[in-house]
Each structure stands twice: as C-alpha cells, then as structure tokens.
Design an enzyme around this catalytic site. Structure first.
Site, PDB file in Angstrom:
ATOM      1  N   ARG A  81       6.298   0.400  -1.808  1.00 53.82           N
ATOM      2  CA  ARG A  81       7.011   1.333  -0.919  1.00 53.82           C
ATOM      3  C   ARG A  81       8.528   1.094  -0.909  1.00 53.82           C
ATOM      4  O   ARG A  81       9.190   1.255   0.112  1.00 53.82           O
ATOM      5  CB  ARG A  81       6.497   1.236   0.527  1.00 53.82           C
ATOM      6  N   CYS A  86       1.249   6.685   7.153  1.00 58.20           N
ATOM      7  CA  CYS A  86       1.354   5.399   7.843  1.00 58.20           C
ATOM      8  C   CYS A  86       2.772   5.222   8.381  1.00 58.20           C
ATOM      9  O   CYS A  86       3.748   5.521   7.703  1.00 58.20           O
ATOM     10  CB  CYS A  86       1.004   4.249   6.900  1.00 58.20           C
ATOM     11  N   GLU A 107       7.622   2.279   7.646  1.00 60.35           N
ATOM     12  CA  GLU A 107       7.500   3.007   6.376  1.00 60.35           C
ATOM     13  C   GLU A 107       8.119   4.388   6.574  1.00 60.35           C
ATOM     14  O   GLU A 107       8.774   4.926   5.695  1.00 60.35           O
ATOM     15  CB  GLU A 107       6.039   3.142   5.960  1.00 60.35           C
TER      16      GLU A 107
HETATM   17  N1  EPU Z   1      -8.414  -0.727   9.282  1.00 61.24           N
HETATM   18  C1  EPU Z   1      -8.905  -0.913  10.541  1.00 61.24           C
HETATM   19  N2  EPU Z   1      -8.542  -0.023  11.515  1.00 61.24           N
HETATM   20  C2  EPU Z   1      -7.713   1.010  11.277  1.00 61.24           C
HETATM   21  C3  EPU Z   1      -7.202   1.204   9.982  1.00 61.24           C
HETATM   22  C4  EPU Z   1      -7.578   0.306   8.995  1.00 61.24           C
HETATM   23  O1  EPU Z   1      -9.649  -1.851  10.803  1.00 61.24           O
HETATM   24  O2  EPU Z   1      -7.432   1.762  12.214  1.00 61.24           O
HETATM   25  C5  EPU Z   1      -8.856  -1.636   8.221  1.00 61.24           C
HETATM   26  C6  EPU Z   1      -9.762  -0.932   7.212  1.00 61.24           C
HETATM   27  O3  EPU Z   1     -11.095  -0.926   7.642  1.00 61.24           O
HETATM   28  C7  EPU Z   1      -9.529  -1.729   5.955  1.00 61.24           C
HETATM   29  C8  EPU Z   1      -8.081  -2.197   6.089  1.00 61.24           C
HETATM   30  O4  EPU Z   1      -7.746  -2.079   7.468  1.00 61.24           O
HETATM   31  O5  EPU Z   1     -10.365  -2.853   5.936  1.00 61.24           O
HETATM   32  C9  EPU Z   1      -7.129  -1.374   5.231  1.00 61.24           C
HETATM   33  O6  EPU Z   1      -7.224  -0.010   5.636  1.00 61.24           O
HETATM   34  P1  EPU Z   1      -6.989   1.218   4.628  1.00 61.24           P
HETATM   35  O7  EPU Z   1      -7.923   1.066   3.449  1.00 61.24           O
HETATM   36  O8  EPU Z   1      -7.037   2.458   5.413  1.00 61.24           O
HETATM   37  O9  EPU Z   1      -5.576   0.949   4.023  1.00 61.24           O
HETATM   38  P2  EPU Z   1      -4.190   0.735   4.719  1.00 61.24           P
HETATM   39  O10 EPU Z   1      -3.693  -0.579   4.235  1.00 61.24           O
HETATM   40  O11 EPU Z   1      -4.241   0.955   6.177  1.00 61.24           O
HETATM   41  C10 EPU Z   1      -2.879   1.798   2.735  1.00 61.24           C
HETATM   42  C11 EPU Z   1      -1.667   2.683   2.632  1.00 61.24           C
HETATM   43  C12 EPU Z   1      -2.067   4.148   2.761  1.00 61.24           C
HETATM   44  C13 EPU Z   1      -3.075   4.487   1.662  1.00 61.24           C
HETATM   45  C14 EPU Z   1      -4.285   3.551   1.826  1.00 61.24           C
HETATM   46  C15 EPU Z   1      -5.307   3.734   0.722  1.00 61.24           C
HETATM   47  C16 EPU Z   1       0.253   1.519   3.566  1.00 61.24           C
HETATM   48  C17 EPU Z   1       1.129   1.312   4.733  1.00 61.24           C
HETATM   49  N3  EPU Z   1      -0.754   2.373   3.720  1.00 61.24           N
HETATM   50  O12 EPU Z   1      -3.356   1.927   4.063  1.00 61.24           O
HETATM   51  O13 EPU Z   1      -0.902   4.927   2.511  1.00 61.24           O
HETATM   52  O14 EPU Z   1      -3.487   5.833   1.756  1.00 61.24           O
HETATM   53  O15 EPU Z   1      -3.842   2.172   1.761  1.00 61.24           O
HETATM   54  O16 EPU Z   1      -4.834   3.197  -0.471  1.00 61.24           O
HETATM   55  O17 EPU Z   1       0.495   0.939   2.506  1.00 61.24           O
HETATM   56  C18 EPU Z   1       0.989   5.806   3.626  1.00 61.24           C
HETATM   57  O18 EPU Z   1       1.633   4.994   2.970  1.00 61.24           O
HETATM   58  O19 EPU Z   1       1.521   6.628   4.401  1.00 61.24           O
HETATM   59  C19 EPU Z   1      -0.459   5.793   3.494  1.00 61.24           C
HETATM   60  C20 EPU Z   1      -1.246   6.563   4.209  1.00 61.24           C
END
Ligand code: EPU
Length: 302
Positions: free
Chosen positions: A177, A226, A296
């Site tokens: 990012r 995010c 972000e």
């Molecule tokens: N989780 C929770 N509760 C929540 C959200 C997530 O427990 O409310 C847990 C999930 O169960 C999982 C872990 O946290 O075990 C990671 O969650 P997720 O797979 O949704 O990924 P993320 O790290 O929250 C990132 C990117 C997203 C992208 C997803 C999928 C960032 C800040 N976010 O989210 O990108 O779509 O991975 O690859 O890097 C964005 O950048 O705007 C964005 C949406």
C-alpha cells in the site's frame, strides 16, 4: 473554491479543460462524504503542464481526484479545486502480453477486459473499486497479488517539474500500500505486462475472489475499503473486532458489522464524524495493543 476570473476561464478554455462548477465531492467519493468545489476535467494529457502552470500563476490550489474510492474529504466549501482525467475511450489497448491502460480507466473493467483476452494475474483486484491510476498510486492489492508486480512503465505528470515523464517499472518502488511516487504526482497511463492464461481459468480465480469478498466485506454500503493499513504481521480488522468495536458509531459513521476495518457511512455522515470515529478506534487499538494504526484512507481535510 470558485473560479470566476475571466482571464483564467479563457486560459482553461484554450487548453480544452472543462469547468464543472460546484461539484459535490459527496457524489464523487465512495464514502459519500465531502464538500463542494469547482472541478476541472482534463481530456488531453498534453494540456496538463499548461494547466498546472496556469493554476500556479493564478494562485489556485488544486488536488487530483481519481476514482474517489479510498478518500475522505472535508465538509463544506473546499479551499482548492479538483482536477480529474476524463474517462478514456478505449481505456485499454492490448499488444501481445502488454496492456496499455489509461490511468482514468476503471480497474474492474480493465481486469475483465484483459481476462477476456486471456491475460491474467490481476484476478484478486476484481472487486477493488476505483481507477487504474488510483490503484497504481497506492499499489492496490488483494488475495496475494498487487498491481505493482505487473507494471512495466508509467506515464505521469511530475508535481515537482510540472513535466510529463515516463518511468520504467524498476525505477518505481512498490511496497505494501505504498509507492515511491510523490504525493501529488499525477498518474496518466501505465503499461502492464500480464501472464497469458485461458479466460476460463482466470474466470475461476475471479469468482473465488468475488465470493471471498462478498462473504467478508460490506460491499453494498458506502465505504472507502479498509480504513487502516495492516500493521506488519497483523490484521487491523481482527484487532478492532477483538475489541468489540463493530457497530461503534459517531453520527452516521459506523464501524461495519461485517468487517471491522471498513467504516461505513450509513446515511449522512460528515467528515467530522468519520474522522472522530477513526481517531477513537485508533486510540483504543493503541491502548489495547500498543500499535499505532496508520491510515490507508487518504484524508483531504485541509
Ligand atoms: N477478521 C476478523 N474480523 C473482522 C475482519 C477480519 O476477525 O472484522 C479476521 C479474518 O477472519 C481474517 C483476518 O482478520 O482471519 C484477515 O481478514 P481479511 O482476510 O478480511 O483481510 P484483511 O487483512 O482485513 C486485507 C486488505 C483488503 C483485502 C483483503 C483480502 C488491508 C488493509 N486490507 O484485508 O484490502 O481485500 O486483505 O486480500 O490490507 C483495502 O485495502 O481497502 C482492502 C479492502
């Protein structure tokens, strides 16, 4: 900010730049938040250096708007004008494994267009809203891929020199990012080098990513994706969720019940509401985990 100086208006017309008075940023951002200002629409890249010079000479501050999908803009009358590239026609031209893409092209449509021509690699980006230029600037990524991996060349207008320049992929650093572009460099076009893959296979990947996204993110609601970057080795969403903050609200700004790193505008949230919610959540996470979450979302609150 309103442009009404006759000489400036004449200069804009000569450059072929279209003035759209009193544009509402709440209608131009996916969060649905933001005040009002004049918008200058650019149809020819070549007019940009002249436009920047004209605005500089007339002391008109400006900001570049892409797709508005990762942006939180202040309320009220804004103290700068907006520059935006008009969507191109066609947005993508293919040449073997190279996709020549205009920065104003829609990211999702670009991924689909390339897929239909058996060019893959970007399946994970399918549900990411916004323009290709916006994705490039922040090195958007999801599901194990990031756009920077495919960049061969970028055409941009350098903020420092007001000149149009071309950078090769190896001259740009793409990190999580984050990129080495200056904050106000303006992305104009990119050449992506994409791996050949049969359409059916790409489609399978796209469907899997779409499904994952639908099941974990509040896609139907107004958000900027995010709000915070993930700290190294951790998930901001998980931390916020573990603190029980889903549903926490300030006015109509609310931590999503579906994904805790998405903050949604449930009605008429103001920038002030959203900023207060961001500050509150950041402080609670800091207290509980000792982690200072970094935005972000890009904030224009000057
Ligand atoms: N989780 C929770 N509760 C929540 C959200 C997530 O427990 O409310 C847990 C999930 O169960 C999982 C872990 O946290 O075990 C990671 O969650 P997720 O797979 O949704 O990924 P993320 O790290 O929250 C990132 C990117 C997203 C992208 C997803 C999928 C960032 C800040 N976010 O989210 O990108 O779509 O991975 O690859 O890097 C964005 O950048 O705007 C964005 C949406």
């Amino acid at each position: 900010m309103r442009i009404n100086d006759p000489n400036l208006l004449k200069g804009l017309a000569e450059l072929g730049v279209e003035l759209r008075p009193a544009a509402k940023l709440s209608e131009l951002t996916s969060l649905g938040i933001g005040g009002t200002t004049d918008l200058l629409r650019i149809t020819k890249h070549e007019s940009i250096p002249g436009l920047l010079q004209l605005l500089g000479e007339n002391h008109v501050p400006h900001k570049f708007l892409g797709g508005g999908s990762n942006l939180l803009v202040n309320d009220g009358e804004l103290p700068w004008v907006i520059l935006q590239l008009a969507p191109p026609e066609p947005g993508v031209v293919l040449e073997g494994n190279l996709a020549h893409v205009d920065a104003a092209a829609d990211l999702g449509r670009t991924v689909t267009f390339c897929a239909k021509h058996d060019l893959g690699g970007m399946e994970g980006l399918i549900g990411v809203p916004g323009t290709v230029g916006g994705a490039l600037r922040m090195n958007a990524g999801a599901y194990g891929m990031q756009i920077g991996s495919y960049v061969r060349e970028v055409k941009l207008c350098r903020a420092a020199t007001r000149k149009i320049d071309t950078l090769r992929g190896h001259q740009i650093s793409f990190e999580y990012r984050h990129t080495s572009f200056a904050a106000d460099d303006m992305m104009l076009a990119v050449i992506l080098e994409l791996p050949s893959k049969p359409y059916n296979e790409i489609l399978k990947g796209i469907r899997i990513c779409n499904e994952k996204r639908r099941s974990s993110q509040p896609l139907g609601q107004k958000s900027a994706g995010c709000i915070f970057k993930n700290p190294l080795g951790a998930s901001a969403g998980r931390m916020i969720d573990e603190l029980g903050l889903k549903g926490l609200s300030v006015g109509d700004a609310r931590v999503s019940d579906r994904h805790a790193n998405f903050f949604v505008n449930t009605g008429r949230a103001s920038a002030k509401d959203m900023l207060a919610l961001i500050a509150d959540v950041r402080e609670r996470v800091h207290k509980a985990y000792g982690v200072a979450l970094e935005n972000e979302v890009v904030v224009w609150n000057a």
